[in-house]
Design an enzyme around this catalytic site. Sequence first.
Site, PDB file in Angstrom:
ATOM      1  NE  ARG A  58      40.450  35.328 -83.396  1.00  0.00           N
ATOM      2  CZ  ARG A  58      40.671  34.998 -84.662  1.00  0.00           C
ATOM      3  NH1 ARG A  58      41.885  35.158 -85.180  1.00  0.00           N
ATOM      4  NH2 ARG A  58      39.695  34.526 -85.412  1.00  0.00           N
ATOM      5  CG  ASP A  60      48.748  37.757 -77.556  1.00  0.00           C
ATOM      6  OD1 ASP A  60      48.046  37.592 -78.580  1.00  0.00           O
ATOM      7  OD2 ASP A  60      49.210  38.864 -77.215  1.00  0.00           O
ATOM      8  CE1 TYR A 121      43.242  39.902 -71.339  1.00  0.00           C
ATOM      9  CE2 TYR A 121      41.975  41.854 -71.936  1.00  0.00           C
ATOM     10  CZ  TYR A 121      42.489  40.611 -72.259  1.00  0.00           C
ATOM     11  OH  TYR A 121      42.242  40.071 -73.496  1.00  0.00           O
ATOM     12  NE  ARG A 209      51.563  39.739 -73.462  1.00  0.00           N
ATOM     13  CZ  ARG A 209      52.522  39.246 -74.232  1.00  0.00           C
ATOM     14  NH1 ARG A 209      53.741  39.055 -73.739  1.00  0.00           N
ATOM     15  NH2 ARG A 209      52.286  38.955 -75.493  1.00  0.00           N
TER      16      ARG A 209
END
Length: 274
Positions: A58, A60, A121, A209
Amino acid sequence: MTETIRLRLDVSYDGAEFSGWAAQPGRRTVAGVLVEALQRILGASGPETPLGLTVAGRTDAGVHATGQVCHIDFPAERYAELSASLLRRLSALMPPDARVKSVVPVPDTFDARFSATFRRYEYRVCDDGWGPEPLRRYDTLGWPRPLDLDRLNAGAAGLLGEHDFAAFCKRKEHATTIRAIARLDWRREADRTLVLTVQADAFCQAMVRSLVGAMLAVGEGRRAPEWPAKLLTLRERSSEVAVAPAHGLTLVAVGYPEADEYAARADATRRLRA
């Protein structure tokens, strides 16, 4: 009871105008536009997330994806009618900033979330004084100060492996913050953009992040290369770690085992997360 067939959907999206993946009342989300398109194809109304829509990760608000994966349980009779045209129909109904790239039948044991073996990622940063190329402004962070590639990788080195990443996560009640990072490295591409690749079995909310924020502090010389690893001794989120902006982050791949291992992997993941 309607007989269903499980379908794997590979999805890409530009996250700039989405409030993340998960459906939220009154907000534009990737799951929301995908469900709307599927409902129109089926010609039926239903709950907000019908068909057992399950996603690998999921993302952001503002985060992009080129390799997102989800699954649905589609009415088997309707799939027999629509299989040849389903992808084309979805392309016609989805908005231009979200695309379904493939639709394939998979065994019922496939679970987009729990059968996954890794998520990968990338995070893009431009440290040239004039900023990112205009065409890359939505997926590349402009950084105002020079970043040292060797320092970035030195800061990353101590975060590899299995650790409790509580200092870098938004903790959820009854959820573990222990994760195993298999890859964490920076490279500088031909256009001088810095790209981080990070791969793990799974990630906590805001973890990637936060890791980026810590490593950027090292890369520009404000923190020692050992600092990010020292934070692993903490058991709660560190206020010293800045969360990097969402738009530099893209989910690029989700990995799965062979088909006969889907169920075993899903069971093992559920036990681990519990």
